[in-house]
Design a protein around this motif. Sequence first.
Motif, PDB file in Angstrom:
ATOM      1  N   LYS A 140       5.113   7.148 -21.507  1.00 52.41           N
ATOM      2  CA  LYS A 140       5.665   5.823 -21.240  1.00 52.41           C
ATOM      3  C   LYS A 140       7.139   5.753 -21.618  1.00 52.41           C
ATOM      4  CE  LYS A 140       1.257   3.400 -21.813  1.00 52.41           C
ATOM      5  NZ  LYS A 140       0.511   2.346 -22.562  1.00 52.41           N
ATOM      6  N   ASP A 141       7.626   6.788 -22.276  1.00 54.20           N
ATOM      7  CA  ASP A 141       9.021   6.838 -22.710  1.00 54.20           C
ATOM      8  C   ASP A 141       9.797   7.783 -21.789  1.00 54.20           C
ATOM      9  OD1 ASP A 141      11.471   7.036 -23.905  1.00 54.20           O
ATOM     10  OD2 ASP A 141      10.732   7.715 -25.861  1.00 54.20           O
ATOM     11  N   PRO A 142      10.577   7.268 -20.862  1.00 47.96           N
ATOM     12  CA  PRO A 142      11.280   8.134 -19.905  1.00 47.96           C
ATOM     13  C   PRO A 142      12.281   9.080 -20.564  1.00 47.96           C
ATOM     14  CG  PRO A 142      12.086   5.875 -19.753  1.00 47.96           C
ATOM     15  CD  PRO A 142      10.880   5.839 -20.636  1.00 47.96           C
ATOM     16  N   ARG A 143      12.720   8.774 -21.779  1.00 47.51           N
ATOM     17  CA  ARG A 143      13.671   9.662 -22.459  1.00 47.51           C
ATOM     18  C   ARG A 143      13.009  10.971 -22.878  1.00 47.51           C
ATOM     19  NH1 ARG A 143      15.351   5.247 -26.779  1.00 47.51           N
ATOM     20  NH2 ARG A 143      13.074   5.109 -26.654  1.00 47.51           N
ATOM     21  N   ARG A 144      11.685  10.992 -22.925  1.00 45.61           N
ATOM     22  CA  ARG A 144      10.956  12.211 -23.291  1.00 45.61           C
ATOM     23  C   ARG A 144      10.535  13.006 -22.056  1.00 45.61           C
ATOM     24  NH1 ARG A 144       5.817  11.179 -26.221  1.00 45.61           N
ATOM     25  NH2 ARG A 144       5.997  13.425 -26.618  1.00 45.61           N
ATOM     26  N   ALA A 145      10.796  12.475 -20.878  1.00 45.95           N
ATOM     27  CA  ALA A 145      10.257  13.064 -19.654  1.00 45.95           C
ATOM     28  C   ALA A 145      11.076  14.264 -19.178  1.00 45.95           C
ATOM     29  CB  ALA A 145      10.196  12.011 -18.556  1.00 45.95           C
ATOM     30  N   HIS A 146      10.362  15.313 -18.803  1.00 50.04           N
ATOM     31  CA  HIS A 146      10.977  16.463 -18.157  1.00 50.04           C
ATOM     32  C   HIS A 146      11.010  16.270 -16.644  1.00 50.04           C
ATOM     33  CE1 HIS A 146       9.045  17.853 -21.917  1.00 50.04           C
ATOM     34  NE2 HIS A 146      10.142  18.592 -22.041  1.00 50.04           N
ATOM     35  N   LEU A 147      10.077  15.441 -16.137  1.00 53.85           N
ATOM     36  CA  LEU A 147       9.967  15.184 -14.710  1.00 53.85           C
ATOM     37  C   LEU A 147       9.700  13.710 -14.467  1.00 53.85           C
ATOM     38  CD1 LEU A 147       7.688  18.221 -13.745  1.00 53.85           C
ATOM     39  CD2 LEU A 147      10.063  17.907 -12.989  1.00 53.85           C
ATOM     40  N   PHE A 148      10.156  13.220 -13.322  1.00 53.43           N
ATOM     41  CA  PHE A 148       9.967  11.826 -12.937  1.00 53.43           C
ATOM     42  C   PHE A 148       9.260  11.802 -11.577  1.00 53.43           C
ATOM     43  CE2 PHE A 148      13.374  11.936 -15.915  1.00 53.43           C
ATOM     44  CZ  PHE A 148      13.322  10.738 -16.624  1.00 53.43           C
ATOM     45  N   TYR A 149       8.135  11.099 -11.519  1.00 52.44           N
ATOM     46  CA  TYR A 149       7.300  11.081 -10.309  1.00 52.44           C
ATOM     47  C   TYR A 149       7.587   9.848  -9.476  1.00 52.44           C
ATOM     48  CZ  TYR A 149       2.959  10.704  -7.543  1.00 52.44           C
ATOM     49  OH  TYR A 149       2.031  10.568  -6.534  1.00 52.44           O
ATOM     50  N   LEU A 150       7.872  10.061  -8.191  1.00 47.33           N
ATOM     51  CA  LEU A 150       8.081   8.976  -7.228  1.00 47.33           C
ATOM     52  C   LEU A 150       6.746   8.748  -6.511  1.00 47.33           C
ATOM     53  CD1 LEU A 150      11.483  10.295  -5.852  1.00 47.33           C
ATOM     54  CD2 LEU A 150      11.174   8.358  -7.409  1.00 47.33           C
ATOM     55  N   PRO A 151       5.998   7.702  -6.883  1.00 48.90           N
ATOM     56  CA  PRO A 151       4.582   7.583  -6.490  1.00 48.90           C
ATOM     57  C   PRO A 151       4.339   6.908  -5.143  1.00 48.90           C
ATOM     58  CG  PRO A 151       5.122   5.832  -8.008  1.00 48.90           C
ATOM     59  CD  PRO A 151       6.386   6.617  -7.801  1.00 48.90           C
ATOM     60  N   PRO A 200       0.787  -1.234   0.000  1.00 47.63           N
ATOM     61  CA  PRO A 200       0.000   0.000   0.000  1.00 47.63           C
ATOM     62  C   PRO A 200       0.818   1.282   0.000  1.00 47.63           C
ATOM     63  CG  PRO A 200       0.177  -0.810   2.236  1.00 47.63           C
ATOM     64  CD  PRO A 200       0.905  -1.797   1.383  1.00 47.63           C
ATOM     65  N   VAL A 201       2.164   1.199   0.160  1.00 47.24           N
ATOM     66  CA  VAL A 201       2.944   2.434   0.241  1.00 47.24           C
ATOM     67  C   VAL A 201       2.986   3.134  -1.115  1.00 47.24           C
ATOM     68  CG1 VAL A 201       5.226   3.405   0.720  1.00 47.24           C
ATOM     69  CG2 VAL A 201       4.317   1.577   2.165  1.00 47.24           C
ATOM     70  N   PHE A 202       3.056   2.350  -2.198  1.00 43.26           N
ATOM     71  CA  PHE A 202       3.095   2.906  -3.539  1.00 43.26           C
ATOM     72  C   PHE A 202       1.793   2.619  -4.274  1.00 43.26           C
ATOM     73  CE2 PHE A 202       7.415   2.299  -2.190  1.00 43.26           C
ATOM     74  CZ  PHE A 202       8.093   3.409  -2.681  1.00 43.26           C
ATOM     75  N   HIS A 203       1.407   3.558  -5.108  1.00 40.72           N
ATOM     76  CA  HIS A 203       0.271   3.360  -6.028  1.00 40.72           C
ATOM     77  C   HIS A 203      -1.035   3.029  -5.317  1.00 40.72           C
ATOM     78  CE1 HIS A 203       3.350   3.324  -9.139  1.00 40.72           C
ATOM     79  NE2 HIS A 203       3.966   2.323  -8.505  1.00 40.72           N
ATOM     80  N   GLN A 204      -1.201   3.460  -4.092  1.00 37.18           N
ATOM     81  CA  GLN A 204      -2.466   3.259  -3.399  1.00 37.18           C
ATOM     82  C   GLN A 204      -2.885   4.583  -2.758  1.00 37.18           C
ATOM     83  OE1 GLN A 204      -3.261  -0.439  -1.309  1.00 37.18           O
ATOM     84  NE2 GLN A 204      -4.096   0.704   0.438  1.00 37.18           N
ATOM     85  N   PRO A 205      -3.549   5.431  -3.521  1.00 32.93           N
ATOM     86  CA  PRO A 205      -3.882   6.762  -3.015  1.00 32.93           C
ATOM     87  C   PRO A 205      -4.941   6.741  -1.925  1.00 32.93           C
ATOM     88  CG  PRO A 205      -4.890   6.395  -5.166  1.00 32.93           C
ATOM     89  CD  PRO A 205      -3.983   5.227  -4.913  1.00 32.93           C
ATOM     90  N   VAL A 206      -4.726   7.554  -0.899  1.00 35.65           N
ATOM     91  CA  VAL A 206      -5.713   7.773   0.156  1.00 35.65           C
ATOM     92  C   VAL A 206      -6.538   8.986  -0.266  1.00 35.65           C
ATOM     93  CG1 VAL A 206      -6.079   8.317   2.580  1.00 35.65           C
ATOM     94  CG2 VAL A 206      -4.187   6.813   1.903  1.00 35.65           C
ATOM     95  N   LEU A 207      -7.843   8.814  -0.403  1.00 41.44           N
ATOM     96  CA  LEU A 207      -8.690   9.842  -1.007  1.00 41.44           C
ATOM     97  C   LEU A 207      -9.584  10.563  -0.008  1.00 41.44           C
ATOM     98  CD1 LEU A 207      -9.749   7.903  -4.231  1.00 41.44           C
ATOM     99  CD2 LEU A 207      -7.795   9.420  -3.893  1.00 41.44           C
ATOM    100  N   LYS A 208      -9.413  10.284   1.270  1.00 38.44           N
ATOM    101  CA  LYS A 208     -10.259  10.906   2.284  1.00 38.44           C
ATOM    102  C   LYS A 208      -9.411  11.312   3.479  1.00 38.44           C
ATOM    103  CE  LYS A 208     -14.525  10.112   4.954  1.00 38.44           C
ATOM    104  NZ  LYS A 208     -15.599   9.145   5.285  1.00 38.44           N
TER     105      LYS A 208
END
Length: 536
Positions: free
Chosen positions: A249-260, A219-227
């Motif tokens: 989906k192509d990280p070479r095009r990314a300006h930012l990288f999200y740690l979810p 649950p630490v990643f990719h499980q958003p708490v919405l309340k």
Amino acid sequence: MSKNQITGPAPETVREPEHNFSPENVTEDYNSSLGKTQEENMASPSEKGRRSNGLASPSPALSPVISSPNITSPTNFGTNSETLVISVSPNPSLVDKDEAQTLNKDEKPGTLLSDNSSVTSGPVKKSDEVPTSAVISISEMNDLFLHIHASYRSMRPRWSSAVDQELLDAKSQIENAPFIKNDPELYAPLYRNVSMFKRSYELMESTLKVYRYKEGGKPVFHQPVLKGIYASEGWFMKLLEANKKFVTKDPRRAHLFYLPFSSRMLEETLYVPDSHSHDNLIQYLKNYLDMIVAKYPFWNRTGGADHFLVACHDWAPAETKRYMANCIRALCNADIKEGFKFGKDVSLPETYVRSPQNLLRDLGGKPPSQRRILAFFAGGMHGYLRPILLKYWENKDPDMKIFGRMPRVKHKMNYVQHMKSSKYCICAKGYEVNSPRVVEAIFYECVPVIISDNFVPPFFGILNWESFAVFVLEKDIPNLKKILLSISDKRYLEMQRRVKKVQQHFLWHAKPVKYDIFHMILHSVWYNRVFQIRPR
């Protein structure tokens, strides 16, 4: 006592709010507003993890090179554990020297470089340092922001990429934005520079690409708490992960990288009750980052400067300030005295989401002529400040509705009704500088009165907060009513009208809309990255 002990109380189980949330049965045109203002119950749930500033600093600087063959990634990270070598610079002014270690494009990932080095363009100057003792007023904070934001630079990328030139081009276009006098969607006095903001936002929409790491187990990643009070990080995660416009989906095009990751779920899942230590939470994040660095080359290209996280839990600043120090950190607990860095970090609005199914429930409030209460506050006695507020104002003045816990009483005004009926809503800090009341006040069209020394308000790099909010130093609580009465009726009406206009930036929508809180968070991260980039 261990190096990472928590000196405040241990977190307690979140309870339902102890108040009733049932529904209630001067135009100016200018481009840049930085002038100083001349006139200037929620019985919060038992806020999980809220405590006096009790997170001790992470362990001292590591040795320059540490071999760690026994460190494995947390379970469900989606990769096999690997032998990792961690390289940590013990000297915070060696960023440019680190560039001598530049990796080649084809060099294999696996070494975490410069994860603890400063991201300034050279040694830190005394003028860039934040005083650690004096209280910083909102006007001084404005000056400090302008100075640091203009000079802050991340490390130079270790190898060039087309995305760097795109960011440099965007920066040039923002700095030379066409002048806007009247815009139907953006009211100029609300912004530091409405022309730059509008151009930056347009470029974000047309240019920005974000790569989100798929690694990491629930649950630490990719499980958003919405309340609840930490829902900002969850709603951002949910909406970004579903977004097809900005996510690539192509990280070479990314300006930012999200740690979810969710700072709330990190604490919920891994904190050992009554341990007063968060060593294992920090280690968990470090292991995750080790795995990302071993699998991908992108962190090492910029030293993490193009990576970002969105975290609302009070502990997030301490948990991320070492191994994720170079990231752009969007934090609810935006305390300038506790490591929040202008030019890099983003002040994240703390939004108390009561109904994920109806995000705009009870939006709005009474018109100014029907707001009979001068000032309102209700809430639990978290931290040192709120007891002082009640000492001076609880049951002391009929114009000042200042309460502690607000009980449910049938046929009596509840918390929401008080906010809808008050001219000024007191946003007093709890254990930490942040409070969901700031956004609540805007939601209910009540002028926020922020009493929280050294708190960096949300979207501080974009919004001119003095145009629609009142800032009262903690030491001035005895003079609170006098300060509010000194604001003329004309000025109050102007501020209240501006609160209604700025409201669009603080609203969540199940499907994001232009200029809403989701886009403002993303834009703030984009904006900081654009202005910290340095060419090769």
